[in-house]
Design a protein around this motif. Sequence first.
Motif, PDB file in Angstrom:
ATOM      1  N   ILE A  18      25.698  49.650  73.014  1.00 30.60           N
ATOM      2  CA  ILE A  18      26.761  48.748  72.585  1.00 30.60           C
ATOM      3  C   ILE A  18      27.730  48.503  73.741  1.00 30.60           C
ATOM      4  O   ILE A  18      28.144  47.367  73.996  1.00 30.60           O
ATOM      5  N   LEU A  33      22.850  41.879  69.008  1.00 22.18           N
ATOM      6  CA  LEU A  33      22.497  43.235  68.627  1.00 22.18           C
ATOM      7  C   LEU A  33      22.057  43.212  67.171  1.00 22.18           C
ATOM      8  O   LEU A  33      22.798  42.746  66.309  1.00 22.18           O
ATOM      9  N   LEU A  47      27.918  49.159  62.799  1.00 18.50           N
ATOM     10  CA  LEU A  47      28.439  47.796  62.904  1.00 18.50           C
ATOM     11  C   LEU A  47      29.972  47.801  62.859  1.00 18.50           C
ATOM     12  O   LEU A  47      30.620  47.059  63.599  1.00 18.50           O
ATOM     13  N   VAL A  50      31.235  48.571  66.222  1.00 18.53           N
ATOM     14  CA  VAL A  50      31.201  47.391  67.086  1.00 18.53           C
ATOM     15  C   VAL A  50      32.470  46.564  66.877  1.00 18.53           C
ATOM     16  O   VAL A  50      33.136  46.158  67.840  1.00 18.53           O
ATOM     17  N   THR A 142      30.270  40.080  63.509  1.00 19.72           N
ATOM     18  CA  THR A 142      29.427  41.087  62.880  1.00 19.72           C
ATOM     19  C   THR A 142      28.949  40.542  61.546  1.00 19.72           C
ATOM     20  O   THR A 142      29.715  39.920  60.808  1.00 19.72           O
ATOM     21  N   ALA A 172      26.365  40.655  66.251  1.00 17.23           N
ATOM     22  CA  ALA A 172      25.803  41.942  65.867  1.00 17.23           C
ATOM     23  C   ALA A 172      25.587  41.939  64.357  1.00 17.23           C
ATOM     24  O   ALA A 172      26.473  41.531  63.605  1.00 17.23           O
TER      25      ALA A 172
END
Length: 181
Positions: A18, A33, A47, A50, A142, A172
């Motif tokens: 990451i 990602l 997540l 992130v 995300t 992501a």
Amino acid sequence: APGAGPGLVARRPELEQIEALFDRVADGRAACLVIRGPAGIGKTRLLEEVAAYGRAAGWEVVAWQAVEALRVEAFAPLRIALANRLTTSDIADWHEAARSGIATLIPTLESRRVEFQDRASLTAALVAALQELARRRPLVMTIDDIPWLDESSLGLLEATVAASGSLPILLAGTFRDDEPA
């Protein structure tokens, strides 16, 4: 660098990957990602890490939550994620298509709108809106539970990936091994 937050155990290799993606985006290049695995291994928690790292870096973070019940509503996860974050003044200096696209999605934004002839035109305008967000500061999007996105949101995600190579955008998302592709 992303750090192991509360409850994040034995994830150093993932956190290093990451961190490398954040470095890439900080250099002005897009990155993707996909966190994939069986239920219960901590995909959503990773997540969240992130997103937390993006916020700590001062980046724009837009968190989508795909829900099976919303699969019938086009672009619902993005609309929900942005509805209380953007104001009319935030989008005032955006290109007309981007401004119109986001105002179509979020009618409470008071902005003159152009009519879109089809879903593809609206999708292109929404990609432009996401690019506008990334021009101000790097953007982290995300998406929890990618398979539960509606068809329009999936198309938007694909178009954003295709159009964002030279913009600081990190996409992501999570994908459970036993969910439909």
